[in-house]
Design a protein around this motif. Structure first.
Motif, mmCIF file in Angstrom:
data_model
loop_
_atom_site.group_PDB
_atom_site.id
_atom_site.type_symbol
_atom_site.label_atom_id
_atom_site.label_comp_id
_atom_site.label_asym_id
_atom_site.label_seq_id
_atom_site.Cartn_x
_atom_site.Cartn_y
_atom_site.Cartn_z
ATOM 1 N N PRO A 113 52.217 36.618 51.378
ATOM 2 C CA PRO A 113 53.364 35.854 50.889
ATOM 3 C C PRO A 113 53.148 35.340 49.473
ATOM 4 C CG PRO A 113 52.070 34.526 52.397
ATOM 5 C CD PRO A 113 51.479 35.907 52.436
ATOM 6 N N GLY A 114 54.237 34.945 48.843
ATOM 7 C CA GLY A 114 54.164 34.389 47.503
ATOM 8 C C GLY A 114 53.877 32.906 47.553
ATOM 9 N N GLY A 115 52.669 32.553 47.864
ATOM 10 C CA GLY A 115 52.282 31.152 47.970
ATOM 11 C C GLY A 115 50.857 31.054 48.474
ATOM 12 N N ASP A 116 50.323 29.860 48.456
ATOM 13 C CA ASP A 116 48.951 29.619 48.914
ATOM 14 C C ASP A 116 48.998 29.209 50.375
ATOM 15 O OD1 ASP A 116 46.226 29.120 49.043
ATOM 16 O OD2 ASP A 116 46.451 27.052 48.335
ATOM 17 N N THR A 117 48.625 30.119 51.270
ATOM 18 C CA THR A 117 48.597 29.815 52.696
ATOM 19 C C THR A 117 47.210 30.119 53.241
ATOM 20 O OG1 THR A 117 49.253 32.046 53.417
ATOM 21 C CG2 THR A 117 51.026 30.487 52.882
ATOM 22 N N ALA A 118 46.902 29.519 54.384
ATOM 23 C CA ALA A 118 45.594 29.715 54.990
ATOM 24 C C ALA A 118 45.379 31.173 55.388
ATOM 25 C CB ALA A 118 45.449 28.807 56.215
ATOM 26 N N VAL A 119 46.421 31.821 55.926
ATOM 27 C CA VAL A 119 46.272 33.206 56.358
ATOM 28 C C VAL A 119 46.142 34.142 55.168
ATOM 29 C CG1 VAL A 119 48.741 33.765 56.513
ATOM 30 C CG2 VAL A 119 47.103 34.914 58.019
ATOM 31 N N SER A 120 46.816 33.826 54.067
ATOM 32 C CA SER A 120 46.672 34.641 52.863
ATOM 33 C C SER A 120 45.260 34.534 52.300
ATOM 34 C CB SER A 120 47.689 34.212 51.805
ATOM 35 O OG SER A 120 47.565 34.996 50.633
ATOM 36 N N ARG A 121 44.702 33.328 52.279
ATOM 37 C CA ARG A 121 43.330 33.156 51.800
ATOM 38 C C ARG A 121 42.346 33.909 52.693
ATOM 39 N NH1 ARG A 121 45.168 27.824 51.224
ATOM 40 N NH2 ARG A 121 43.974 27.166 53.063
ATOM 41 N N SER A 122 42.582 33.861 53.999
ATOM 42 C CA SER A 122 41.706 34.576 54.921
ATOM 43 C C SER A 122 41.761 36.077 54.664
ATOM 44 C CB SER A 122 42.102 34.277 56.366
ATOM 45 O OG SER A 122 41.240 34.934 57.269
ATOM 46 N N ALA A 123 42.958 36.602 54.431
ATOM 47 C CA ALA A 123 43.101 38.038 54.150
ATOM 48 C C ALA A 123 42.398 38.419 52.866
ATOM 49 C CB ALA A 123 44.581 38.400 54.084
ATOM 50 N N HIS A 124 42.544 37.602 51.833
ATOM 51 C CA HIS A 124 41.879 37.884 50.558
ATOM 52 C C HIS A 124 40.360 37.976 50.741
ATOM 53 C CE1 HIS A 124 45.730 37.105 48.627
ATOM 54 N NE2 HIS A 124 45.199 37.436 47.464
ATOM 55 N N GLY A 125 39.818 37.116 51.591
ATOM 56 C CA GLY A 125 38.379 37.117 51.810
ATOM 57 C C GLY A 125 37.874 38.326 52.570
ATOM 58 N N ARG A 126 38.787 39.107 53.178
ATOM 59 C CA ARG A 126 38.415 40.318 53.914
ATOM 60 C C ARG A 126 38.647 41.579 53.105
ATOM 61 N NH1 ARG A 126 38.563 39.017 59.366
ATOM 62 N NH2 ARG A 126 38.234 36.781 59.609
ATOM 63 N N ALA A 127 39.154 41.445 51.889
ATOM 64 C CA ALA A 127 39.587 42.618 51.122
ATOM 65 C C ALA A 127 38.410 43.427 50.583
ATOM 66 C CB ALA A 127 40.476 42.177 49.963
ATOM 67 N N ASP A 128 38.631 44.717 50.481
ATOM 68 C CA ASP A 128 37.772 45.579 49.674
ATOM 69 C C ASP A 128 38.368 45.736 48.280
ATOM 70 O OD1 ASP A 128 35.798 46.400 51.731
ATOM 71 O OD2 ASP A 128 37.557 47.299 52.681
ATOM 72 N N LEU A 129 39.705 45.708 48.223
ATOM 73 C CA LEU A 129 40.432 45.840 46.969
ATOM 74 C C LEU A 129 41.593 44.869 46.988
ATOM 75 C CD1 LEU A 129 41.355 47.303 44.319
ATOM 76 C CD2 LEU A 129 42.517 48.968 45.801
ATOM 77 N N ILE A 130 41.704 44.048 45.954
ATOM 78 C CA ILE A 130 42.859 43.167 45.776
ATOM 79 C C ILE A 130 43.719 43.743 44.655
ATOM 80 C CG2 ILE A 130 43.657 40.870 45.080
ATOM 81 C CD1 ILE A 130 41.125 39.718 46.326
ATOM 82 N N VAL A 131 44.992 43.939 44.950
ATOM 83 C CA VAL A 131 45.942 44.473 43.978
ATOM 84 C C VAL A 131 46.942 43.370 43.656
ATOM 85 C CG1 VAL A 131 47.676 46.235 43.509
ATOM 86 C CG2 VAL A 131 45.666 46.804 44.902
ATOM 87 N N THR A 132 47.004 42.974 42.392
ATOM 88 C CA THR A 132 47.860 41.866 41.969
ATOM 89 C C THR A 132 48.904 42.351 40.971
ATOM 90 O OG1 THR A 132 46.071 40.266 42.275
ATOM 91 C CG2 THR A 132 47.926 39.587 40.879
ATOM 92 N N PRO A 133 50.153 42.530 41.405
ATOM 93 C CA PRO A 133 51.210 42.863 40.441
ATOM 94 C C PRO A 133 51.597 41.637 39.629
ATOM 95 C CG PRO A 133 52.126 42.683 42.646
ATOM 96 C CD PRO A 133 50.643 42.495 42.788
#
Length: 277
Positions: A112-132
């Motif tokens: 989502p477009g915001g700072d959420t707990a689930v978004s932070r958790s997903a970021h910490g599991r990434a191999d690649l983060i893609v930021t448009p």
């Protein structure tokens, strides 16, 4: 069993084109022959989920076939879950994340477009983060802060700090690093007046916080035209052609190939075959 490579499409600013990038990454990977799982964490808007629902409906009505990802939602409650406590959402995410990595080559997560707990958790599991990022200092403000007088880069901003913390989390968890690519998305067809100044600040920040800069998708009508059908330019063929073809569609396909290539993903090849369809 091998586990999927995790691609997180993220930016805390809304309207940067995350869902558009996510659906194009998924369809590009599918047409490259990859097995793709999908998690849509934008529990309120669910644009990616709606896109693939439209895809199933259009293909069935047209009697056509196209590859589909394996979707792993967080539950049937949809928008109701968006109002749930962080602990419940995180628990659902943990369960879905584990399932979605099994038997897939890639797991694409739209955030989502915001700072959420689930978004932070997903970021910490990434191999690649893609930021448009749109071609604007408004969007850059989420990545880096500039001096209002000189426009010199002052320091990293909120989202850069989120990625930095995610990298520390991943390194502490399993010793792995996270690749980060910022995409210059929705570039206007003509050269923007402030583009060179913005380019200089993006490059300066990339050296400071460690991301690569890649090409995104331009602001083309074809991307918007195909969305209600659940299709992308990767799907267009003699049997799938809901809108009239033009040279702009060929350019859009080449743009998608360039995006896949910049990310080091399969799907960057086959330009001649694409252009000939």
């Amino acid at each position: 069993m091998s586990l999927a490579n995790v691609i997180v499409v993220g930016n805390e600013k809304g309207g940067a084109g995350k869902s558009t990038i996510a659906i194009h990454l998924v369809t590009g990977l599918l047409h490259a022959g990859a097995r793709v799982s999908l998690l849509d964490l934008d529990l309120r808007q669910q644009s990616v989920g709606h896109f693939f629902a439209h895809r199933r409906a259009w293909l069935a009505a047209a009697g056509a076939t196209a590859p589909m990802p394996v979707e792993h939602g967080l539950g049937s409650e949809g928008r109701t879950l968006a109002q749930a406590a962080d602990e419940e959402v995180l628990a659902r995410f943990e369960e879905s994340f584990g399932k979605s990595r099994e038997g897939a080559d890639f797991l694409v997560i739209d955030t989502p477009g915001g700072d959420t707990a689930v978004s932070r958790s997903a970021h910490g599991r990434a191999d690649l983060i893609v930021t448009p990022m749109n071609d604007s200092f408004v969007d850059f403000d989420m990545l880096g802060l500039v001096d209002p007088v000189t426009l010199d880069l002052k320091r990293p901003s909120l989202y850069s700090e989120t990625v930095w913390n995610s990298r520390k989390t991943r390194a502490a968890a399993d010793g792995q690093s996270i690749d980060w690519v910022v995409l210059r998305n929705r570039l206007a067809p003509t050269e923007a007046r402030n583009r060179r100044r913005l380019d200089e600040r993006v490059q300066a920040l990339s050296r400071r916080v460690g991301f690569r800069v890649g090409p995104g998708l331009r602001d083309r009508v074809i991307y918007r035209e195909l969305f209600p059908f659940g299709l992308t330019v990767a799907d267009l063929s003699p049997g799938i052609r809901p809108v009239a073809m033009s040279l702009q569609h060929v350019a859009a396909r080449q743009e998608l190939r360039a995006l896949m290539g910049a990310l080091g993903l399969p799907g960057a090849e086959g330009g001649e075959a694409i252009a000939a369809q």
